[in-house]
Scaffold this motif. Structure first.
Motif, PDB file in Angstrom:
ATOM      1  N   TYR A 336      82.185   1.459 101.935  1.00 32.34           N
ATOM      2  CA  TYR A 336      81.912   0.344 100.834  1.00 32.34           C
ATOM      3  C   TYR A 336      81.695   1.040  99.228  1.00 32.34           C
ATOM      4  N   GLN A 337      82.384   0.223  98.506  1.00 26.30           N
ATOM      5  CA  GLN A 337      81.836   0.535  96.188  1.00 26.30           C
ATOM      6  C   GLN A 337      80.473   0.070  96.930  1.00 26.30           C
ATOM      7  N   PHE A 338      79.745   1.879  96.127  1.00 17.91           N
ATOM      8  CA  PHE A 338      78.321   1.505  96.220  1.00 17.91           C
ATOM      9  C   PHE A 338      77.346   1.392  95.330  1.00 17.91           C
ATOM     10  N   ASP A 339      78.145   2.879  94.090  1.00 16.78           N
ATOM     11  CA  ASP A 339      77.650   2.938  93.089  1.00 16.78           C
ATOM     12  C   ASP A 339      79.056   3.345  92.288  1.00 16.78           C
ATOM     13  N   PHE A 340      78.083   3.980  91.299  1.00 15.35           N
ATOM     14  CA  PHE A 340      79.308   4.756  90.288  1.00 15.35           C
ATOM     15  C   PHE A 340      78.603   5.486  88.743  1.00 15.35           C
ATOM     16  N   ASP A 341      78.767   6.318  88.482  1.00 17.61           N
ATOM     17  CA  ASP A 341      78.610   7.443  87.533  1.00 17.61           C
ATOM     18  C   ASP A 341      79.558   7.931  86.384  1.00 17.61           C
TER      19      ASP A 341
END
Length: 554
Positions: A336-341
Motif C-alpha cells: 500500500y502507498q503509505f507516505d513519502f519523503d
C-alpha cells in the motif's frame, strides 16, 4: 453392592450415572419434595461428563474447562488485558527504527517506562495473551463436547410415549377428560399442529409434535465459528502467515521486503499538489498532496537468495502503479502507498583520491552508500573498507555507531595502503556530505594520513541523489479468509438460536384421560398460543394463560 448408584428406570432403561430424566420415558430419577414444580429440561436431563462422580485428574481438567462461569471469567480477563495494549502504541506500529526502552520513557515518562518493563508494548504477541486465547478456545471445545453429545443422544432417541410425571411437570400443561374417540381426536389435534409446521410422530394415542429442532444446534455452530476465529488469530503467529510492516524505497532503488523472498523497486515516485485555487481559503499557501504514486516492480528471488557475497538473481513477477487504496497485490502480499519523503537522499558519490605530496589525482571511483565494494584500487593506493555507517554518531563509550540503516549521515572508514604510508595501512575517515565533515572532527582519527592524502568529490556531477523516497505498507494475512469463515459460522449460529425456537408437545390419552405437556427453550407465550389454538380447533376451548404451570415464561 454398596456405593453403586442404581440408575435403572422402571421402564427398564439403564441410564448413565448423573442422568436426571430417564433417557427413554422421561421419568424424573431424582425424587424430592418439589415434585409439582416444572422439570429442568436442560440437555433433556442427560448425564454429562462434567457431572461425573469421583472424577480423576483428566476429569478435573475437563470439569474446569467445561464450566461456563470459568469461560466467562477468562473472556473478561482477555478483554481487560487487550484494553491494556491500547493505552500506548505497540512496538510494531512504528515505521522507523527506534529503541523502545528509551522511546516509551522519553515520550510518556514513568508510566511509559513501566508500560515497557511489563511487556505491554507487545501485548498481542506475548505468550500470556496467546495463552489466554488458547485457554478460551479449549474451553469452547470442551464446553461444546460436554453438552452437544448428550443433547444429540437425547434428541435423536426420543420416545413418543412419555411418562405421565414427565408430562405433568412441564411448564405448559393441560389435562382433560375426553368424550370423543381418542384416536380420531388425536389425529385432528396432530393435523392442526402440522399446519403450524410441527413434525408429528405417533404411537397409538400418544403423540410427539416437534418444530425447529435445528435451532438447538445454533449455539454449537456459533462455538465452531468462534473456535475457527481463534485458530485463525493464532495462525497469524506462524511465520509467513501475517505481516504488517513498512519499507522505504528511494527513487530507482530495489529493496528487499523483510522476512520474505520478494524485492520491490521504485522506478519513479511522483507527487502532485493541489493548486491554491483548488484549496479552501484557510488552507491556501500550504502544500497538500493531491496524488502520490509509486511505479513499482515486484521481484521474486530465484537463486543466491541467502548468499551475502553475491547479488541475488531476481525474477519480475508484477508491475503496478501504487496509489492510495490501490495496492500492488501478488499471492496474498499487498503493498500500500503509505507516505513519502521528498527530501533528497544521497545514493552514491564518485570521489577521487588526491596525493597531497605530488598533486596526483586518482579516480574517480564508484562509492554507493549501501553495499559498497570492500576494496578499491586507485593507482598505487589501495582502499580497504573497514566500516560503513549509515547514520554516523559517537556512542557513550566513544566508539562510532550508526543510528539507522538509512544514509542520513553516511561515513566510511578505509584502511589506506600506498606510497609513504604504513605498510599495514592507515585509517581514513571519509564523510561524503560536507555538513558531516564539519560536524564530526577527523583530526583524532586520521590526522596523520590526512596530511598525505585526501578523498574528495569534484563537482556535483559526481553526486547521485534520489529526488524522493516512497514509504510502502507491506501487508500479508493468510489467516484472514479463515477469520471470515469463522465469523460467518458465528453469525449463522446466532441467527439459528435467536430467531427460531425448538418447540415440543407431548400428548398421551389413557382411558379417556388426556395429558398434554409442552416445552420450548424460549418464547413460552408463542408455545402456549400454539397449544391453545390447536385445542380450540379440535373443540376444546381453553384460556392460554391457564396452560401455565409456573416458571419463567419469557
Amino acid at each position: 453392592m454398596l456405593g453403586v448408584e442404581n440408575t435403572k428406570c422402571e421402564c427398564g432403561h439403564q441410564n448413565s450415572v448423573g442422568t436426571v430424566l430417564c433417557e427413554s420415558c422421561g421419568k424424573p430419577l431424582e425424587t424430592d419434595d418439589l415434585s409439582d414444580l416444572p422439570l429442568e429440561m436442560r440437555y433433556d436431563g442427560v448425564a454429562r461428563r462434567s457431572q461425573k462422580s469421583n472424577p480423576n485428574f483428566i476429569d478435573r481438567i475437563w470439569n474446569f474447562f467445561s464450566s461456563v462461569k470459568i469461560a466467562i471469567h477468562m473472556i473478561v480477563i482477555t478483554f481487560l488485558t487487550a484494553m491494556l495494549g491500547t493505552i500506548y502504541p505497540q512496538e510494531n506500529t512504528f515505521i522507523n527504527n527506534f529503541d523502545p526502552s528509551v522511546y516509551y520513557e522519553e515520550t510518556y515518562g514513568l508510566p511509559g517506562k513501566l508500560y515497557y518493563l511489563f511487556g505491554l508494548t507487545h501485548t498481542y504477541e506475548s505468550w500470556w495473551f496467546i495463552g489466554l486465547l488458547v485457554m478460551i478456545g479449549t474451553s469452547l471445545v470442551i464446553c461444546s463436547l460436554d453438552r452437544v453429545l448428550p443433547l444429540y443422544r437425547a434428541l435423536s432417541k426420543q420416545q413418543i410415549r412419555k411418562h405421565p410425571q414427565f408430562i405433568q411437570r412441564q411448564k405448559t400443561v393441560f389435562r382433560h377428560q375426553l368424550e370423543d374417540d381418542e384416536e380420531q381426536w388425536s389425529d385432528q389435534f396432530g393435523a392442526q399442529l402440522k399446519r403450524k409446521g410441527y413434525r408429528i410422530h405417533r404411537d397409538g394415542t400418544a403423540l410427539l409434535a416437534e418444530k425447529n429442532r435445528f435451532s438447538r444446534w445454533g449455539p454449537y455452530i456459533n462455538h465452531i465459528g468462534l473456535i475457527l476465529f481463534l485458530l485463525a488469530i493464532l495462525a497469524r503467529s506462524i511465520p509467513g502467515w501475517q505481516m504488517d510492516s513498512y519499507v522505504t524505497v528511494p527513487d530507482g532503488d530495489t529493496v528487499q521486503i523483510a522476512d520474505t523472498n520478494y524485492y520491490v523497486k521504485n522506478e519513479k515516485f511522483t507527487v502532485e499538489y493541489y493548486k491554491d485555487e483548488e484549496l479552501p481559503d484557510k488552507l491556501k499557501g500550504t502544500a497538500r498532496a493531491k496524488l502520490f504514486e509509486t511505479k513499482a516492480v515486484l521481484y521474486e528471488c530465484v537463486s543466491k537468495c541467502d548468499d551475502q557475497l553475491q547479488e541475488p538473481v531476481l525474477e519480475e513477477v508484477k508491475r503496478h502503479n501504487i496509489v492510495v487504496n490501490e495496492p500492488l497485490k501478488y499471492k496474498g502480499l499487498k503493498l500500500y502507498q503509505f507516505d513519502f519523503d521528498t527530501t533528497p537522499r544521497l545514493n552514491a558519490v564518485r570521489p577521487v583520491l588526491v596525493d597531497k605530496r605530488t598533486g596526483e589525482t586518482y579516480g574517480p571511483f564508484e562509492l554507493p552508500m549501501k553495499d559498497s565494494p570492500l576494496q578499491h584500487k586507485l593507482g598505487p593506493f589501495t582502499l580497504d573498507l573497514y566500516a560503513n555507517y549509515m547514520e554516523f554518531a559517537i556512542g557513550d563509550n566513544g566508539e562510532p555507531v550508526t543510528l539507522s540503516r538509512d544514509p542520513v549521515a553516511p561515513a566510511f572508514i578505509f584502511t589506506v595502503k600506498g606510497p609513504g604510508l604504513d605498510p599495514a595501512g592507515e585509517p581514513y575517515l571519509y564523510f561524503p556530505m560536507q555538513k558531516d565533515k564539519v560536524k564530526f572532527s577527523q583530526d583524532t582519527i586520521n590526522a596523520a594520513v590526512a596530511a598525505k592524502i585526501e578523498i574528495r568529490v569534484d563537482g556535483m556531477e559526481n553526486v547521485d541523489f534520489s529526488e524522493a523516497s516512497t514509504y510502502l505498507n507491506v501487508r500479508m494475512d493468510r489467516a484472514l479468509p479463515y477469520v471470515w469463515v469463522g465469523a460467518a459460522f458465528s453469525m449463522i449460529g446466532l441467527l439459528m438460536g435467536s430467531y427460531w425456537q425448538h418447540r415440543r408437545i407431548w400428548l398421551r390419552i389413557d382411558n379417556g384421560e388426556l395429558s398434554l405437556g409442552a416445552h420450548t427453550n424460549k418464547n413460552w407465550y408463542g408455545m402456549r398460543s400454539d397449544v391453545a389454538t390447536a385445542l380450540q380447533k379440535t373443540g376444546i376451548a381453553v384460556d392460554p394463560k391457564s396452560l401455565d404451570n409456573g416458571g419463567n415464561n419469557a
